[in-house]
Scaffold this motif. Structure first.
Motif, PDB file in Angstrom:
ATOM      1  N   UNK A   1      13.165 -10.588  18.132  1.00 32.59           N
ATOM      2  CA  UNK A   1      12.213  -9.592  18.618  1.00 32.59           C
ATOM      3  C   UNK A   1      12.356  -9.309  20.096  1.00 32.59           C
ATOM      4  N   UNK A   2      11.264  -9.453  20.833  1.00 34.06           N
ATOM      5  CA  UNK A   2      11.290  -9.169  22.270  1.00 34.06           C
ATOM      6  C   UNK A   2      11.745 -10.364  23.109  1.00 34.06           C
ATOM      7  N   UNK A   3      12.161 -11.442  22.438  1.00 32.20           N
ATOM      8  CA  UNK A   3      12.778 -12.566  23.138  1.00 32.20           C
ATOM      9  C   UNK A   3      11.833 -13.622  23.662  1.00 32.20           C
ATOM     10  N   UNK A   4      10.543 -13.510  23.375  1.00 35.90           N
ATOM     11  CA  UNK A   4       9.588 -14.415  24.015  1.00 35.90           C
ATOM     12  C   UNK A   4       9.764 -15.872  23.596  1.00 35.90           C
ATOM     13  N   UNK A   5      10.160 -16.130  22.338  1.00 36.14           N
ATOM     14  CA  UNK A   5      10.378 -17.519  21.903  1.00 36.14           C
ATOM     15  C   UNK A   5      11.619 -18.094  22.574  1.00 36.14           C
ATOM     16  N   UNK A   6      12.701 -17.322  22.595  1.00 40.88           N
ATOM     17  CA  UNK A   6      13.941 -17.774  23.219  1.00 40.88           C
ATOM     18  C   UNK A   6      13.722 -18.070  24.702  1.00 40.88           C
ATOM     19  N   UNK A   7      13.011 -17.184  25.367  1.00 46.92           N
ATOM     20  CA  UNK A   7      12.751 -17.357  26.800  1.00 46.92           C
ATOM     21  C   UNK A   7      11.855 -18.567  27.053  1.00 46.92           C
ATOM     22  N   UNK A   8      10.825 -18.743  26.202  1.00 47.61           N
ATOM     23  CA  UNK A   8       9.946 -19.903  26.350  1.00 47.61           C
ATOM     24  C   UNK A   8      10.713 -21.201  26.129  1.00 47.61           C
ATOM     25  N   UNK A   9      11.625 -21.209  25.139  1.00 49.17           N
ATOM     26  CA  UNK A   9      12.432 -22.402  24.878  1.00 49.17           C
ATOM     27  C   UNK A   9      13.404 -22.681  26.021  1.00 49.17           C
ATOM     28  N   UNK A  10      13.973 -21.608  26.577  1.00 47.56           N
ATOM     29  CA  UNK A  10      14.898 -21.772  27.710  1.00 47.56           C
ATOM     30  C   UNK A  10      14.179 -22.389  28.908  1.00 47.56           C
TER      31      UNK A  10
END
Length: 207
Positions: free
Chosen positions: A96-105
């Motif tokens: 989606x808008x990347x919020x999970x990936x960014x939070x995990x990073x």
């Protein structure tokens, strides 16, 4: 030829009883109509270009619509990631808008996301760049994407896709891989942890 055409035009104008100022008014109206038609046509084309990436996934066998994760869901995913190995790569399927990936990073995970929507892929890349993170985003079909290099998987799925997705995980993932399923659980695997409840619940599995 030009004179014949002018004579014909004059004859038609006389038959209709049109004056010179009437002709000028009609020409002005036609010009405005063309301008309005061009504006509306351009707007419609622009809206279509923006909407197509969001609509096309709905025509696939399993529709995975773009529904942004709530703050509670992101928090529960991060709680689940505390049981995961940060030395192993993380993949968010349908990012989606990347919020999970960014939070995990931000939590130290080497994080990637795959997404079919081109607009969302570029938006996610921009968000990662803006936040100074090395998260990566790819436009990929999850059914054709090899998940085996990843030791941590996050999926916000829909109910009808969870069974075939579980089969894919069973075929591809190496032993010990952690899976965090959001919104809907995997139908046959037994979770080792359940975090939250209702629509915000996440289930943690180990292959």
């Amino acid at each position: 030829m030009a004179q014949t055409e002018c004579t014909s035009c004059n004859d038609l104008r006389n038959q209709l009883g049109l004056k010179e100022e009437d002709i000028n008014s009609i020409q002005k109206i036609n010009s405005r109509g063309l301008i309005l038609a061009a504006c509306f046509g351009g707007a419609a084309l622009g809206i279509s270009c923006v909407c197509i990436p969001f609509v096309l996934p709905g025509f696939r066998k399993y529709c995975l619509p773009y529904v942004p994760a709530s703050n509670e869901q992101v928090t529960n995913v991060l709680k689940g990631l505390k049981f995961c190995d940060r030395s192993k790569r993380l993949l968010d399927i349908g990012s989606g808008d990347g919020r999970i990936v960014i939070a995990a990073a931000r939590e130290g995970f080497n994080s990637d996301g795959i997404e079919l929507n081109t607009v969302l892929v570029y938006y996610s890349r921009y968000s990662a760049l803006k936040n100074g993170l090395k998260a990566r985003f790819f436009k990929r079909d999850l059914w054709k994407f090899d998940c085996s290099p990843y030791g941590n998987i996050v999926i916000f799925g829909v109910e009808q896709m969870m069974a075939p997705l579980e089969e894919k995980f069973t075929r591809e993932l190496v032993r010990g891989t952690k899976i965090i399923a959001c919104r809907f659980p995997l139908p046959n695997l037994t979770p080792i942890h359940t975090i939250g409840s209702g629509i915000d619940a996440v289930w943690l599995y180990e292959v």
